[in-house]
Design an enzyme around this catalytic site. Sequence first.
Site, PDB file in Angstrom:
ATOM      1  N   CYS A  19      -5.849   0.364 -24.414  1.00  0.00           N
ATOM      2  CA  CYS A  19      -5.873   0.858 -23.030  1.00  0.00           C
ATOM      3  C   CYS A  19      -4.614   0.486 -22.251  1.00  0.00           C
ATOM      4  O   CYS A  19      -4.566   0.646 -21.039  1.00  0.00           O
ATOM      5  CB  CYS A  19      -7.117   0.383 -22.296  1.00  0.00           C
ATOM      6  SG  CYS A  19      -7.208  -1.394 -22.121  1.00  0.00           S
ATOM      7  N   HIS A  32       0.810  -1.223   0.000  1.00  0.00           N
ATOM      8  CA  HIS A  32       0.000   0.000   0.000  1.00  0.00           C
ATOM      9  C   HIS A  32       0.838   1.265   0.000  1.00  0.00           C
ATOM     10  O   HIS A  32       0.381   2.318  -0.384  1.00  0.00           O
ATOM     11  CB  HIS A  32      -0.902  -0.003   1.230  1.00  0.00           C
ATOM     12  CG  HIS A  32      -1.883  -1.121   1.202  1.00  0.00           C
ATOM     13  ND1 HIS A  32      -1.810  -2.198   2.037  1.00  0.00           N
ATOM     14  CD2 HIS A  32      -2.925  -1.341   0.396  1.00  0.00           C
ATOM     15  CE1 HIS A  32      -2.787  -3.035   1.760  1.00  0.00           C
ATOM     16  NE2 HIS A  32      -3.481  -2.546   0.764  1.00  0.00           N
TER      17      HIS A  32
HETATM   18  C1  PEP Z   1      -2.807  -4.319 -20.337  1.00  0.00           C
HETATM   19  O1  PEP Z   1      -2.415  -5.480 -20.185  1.00  0.00           O
HETATM   20  O2  PEP Z   1      -2.355  -3.551 -21.203  1.00  0.00           O
HETATM   21  C2  PEP Z   1      -3.866  -3.776 -19.469  1.00  0.00           C
HETATM   22  C3  PEP Z   1      -4.446  -2.636 -19.721  1.00  0.00           C
HETATM   23  O3  PEP Z   1      -4.170  -4.495 -18.362  1.00  0.00           O
HETATM   24  P1  PEP Z   1      -3.252  -4.549 -17.042  1.00  0.00           P
HETATM   25  O4  PEP Z   1      -2.123  -3.595 -17.231  1.00  0.00           O
HETATM   26  O5  PEP Z   1      -4.140  -4.193 -15.896  1.00  0.00           O
HETATM   27  O6  PEP Z   1      -2.833  -5.982 -17.052  1.00  0.00           O
END
Ligand code: PEP
Length: 756
Positions: free
Chosen positions: A674, A362
Amino acid sequence: MEDKQNTFLVSLRSIVQDVQSASSFDKAISILVERLRDATKVDCCSIYLINNRKTYLRLEATVGLQRDSVGKATLAVGEGLVGLVAQKQEIVNLADAPSHPNFKYLPDVGEDEFLSFLGVPVINQGELLGVLVIQCKEKRLFGEREEAFLITLSAQIASTISLNRSTKEIDDFNCKRYKGKTGSGSIAIAQAVVWKPPVTFDTIHIMYSDDKEIQSELFHQTIFQLQTEMDRAALHLQESSHEAAASGYMSSYGSMLDDLSFEDDVDEEIFSNGYVAASAIKVVATRRIEEADKRGDTDKSHDIRDFASILISRLVHLSPTESDITSPIVLVVKSMPVAIVAEIPRDKVVGFVCVDNATSSHTTILARDLGIPAVIDVNLDLNEVDGRTIIVDGQNAEVLVDPISSVVDEYMQLISQTRHQHELFEAEKYEKGITLDGERINIQLNAGLNNQDDDDLSEQTDGIGLYRTEIAFMLCQNLPSEETQLGWYKTLLERFKDKPVCMRTLDIGGDKGLTYLPIDDQNPALGFRGIRVCIDQPNIIKTQLKAMLLANKDLGNLEIMLPMVSRLEEVIIVKRILNESIHEIEVDLGCAIKKPRFGVMIEVPCIAFIMEELAKLCDFFSIGSNDLIQYLFAADRSNPKVSKIFDPFNPAAVRCFKYLADKSAQVERPLAVCGEIAGSPMGALMLLSLGYKTLSMNYSQIARVKYIVRHVNLEELKEIGKIALTLDSPDQIRALYREYAKKVDLEKIIDLKKFN
Ligand code: PEP
Ligand code: MG
């Protein structure tokens, strides 16, 4: 012969082990030269390391040469015998070194008495790191066995040197540069103050007392006092709008303070075994730490240790007080308990450096939330930095100690450049993401990790492209109920009322664990993670889906997305659970509810080959580039040893992004990105050039990427994208985008490497 071979292997292995387990980089290379000299029975052994710009080598450790010249004696690449080894990247074995034309006499180094010379390059993944040298007084050519020993050793220690060299890079600026594992925030420059509690969890001795009542009373008073202080600290965080931090803080220690069995156990140790309060705490905490470690729950074990350390330091009145801190400082600590971070006066502490690894605890979440430049897991010597000027570069996870004035100036310039850029970005933060030629680009937020306390966040974004639901799960002590989840999801959907909010179903496993749902995988990245866990435990995903659907009942802006999908069956199963959940809710409510849009993340490369079939099952795709690149190149996303391989600008990655964009257009499903690449300036340029129109990123990246979008011409960029697809090296591809950035006057933003 076999015996000799065995001795050879045994000493090789033991040198490598000792080097790898050294407590600091300086110690590692000292051990290396000492052990190598002993093993080869030579008169002198030294290691030279190359600087960042690969222009010169500097003596970094020696036994045999003058110790005073360590850190001072330098040779250009190509200069002297060491420079020759570096230049040719080949072994040089000479019986009479001074008679070689390349021999260079360095005064004060004390090399005069040595005649024979054997130098081998130290190379890791094709990159020259330095030169390892053995020398003898007698005139003799080193034998094959000695050559083989040195070459093998050099190959085996190269990755350790490469990893840790960056913890003390041979810098061009004459200051010590340490690389940490995680950083957050921007840059801070101030004097370092090392905080070392004189008595720690590890150093407190086991002591006994006959005054059992008094010891117990002392313990309970301390608990009470700590409870009051923590309430105050949490309130302080809440008042300063750091709610996520406050909740993380409270959930980590609050539960321990409320855990009556902890108090009972400590009392038991005091009364039955006669320990003093501090010793009893240590005994009980040690037991619990061992239990947590056995379960593989390292977060919990960190939290227990932190908590017990605070109690112990309170009992012996040794905690830091406000008066200890007099001016803006960078606080340097061995480990950074949450309570220290939360209680530190923000106007006095401008940066944090933590030696221990707390990446998943944390503490890091809190430091990130508070926006203090912080670098964690830095292999530096606490005694060496106390009172020195220190630069904390949270963006690059780097710490610079004792920088000379030109380095300070450079960083000051960076700070002012960042400030200037920040003003530029701020001025356009409410504008839409529209390119110069009028193309609309959606800029969305990745939520869940950071604490976004900007009230008008929804005004600055085109909604949420990724809500990592597992983060909220990670801050709980047990699986959250449907009701609890409903509360979280509703708040978010309401906050972004008229915008899409894409919630990802629980993505645990891999590097994200839940203390109350431990997953014991030998190979977590390829194991039980993401949708695989939810399908195995359908009640978890059903509760989550129902909470999301109910939260969306009157709002209608929910989108649901599945992580780590690798098979059509997984999507079919979750769709069935989703439809069942919708049906059950509709029966309960007696009316129809709004159906969310349903999407699949592209993180496992095999998805590229089933997009047509998937398109029939879902409404949209979103690329999780962090995982996609990891699996595409079989390179762990968090392993610095393979970070060069994990490269989104590798032609294979660029072509993969292009393929996916074309394929999704062909199957008529929108595609977003993303992962981290979407929020990096050059990454955003690359994705735009390949046809991507929706990018989702962390809050700190939104305004900058929006600014970039608003200052490029999409048609021009698409032409650049076509060229990128023909290039065959990551460097060429980066240079191409940099060139374009220069043309549209974005060079500083793209090239401000420290912030890329
Ligand atoms: C990714 O893998 O690009 C993603 C957005 O998920 P995380 O980073 O949470 O695994
Ligand atoms: Mg992922």
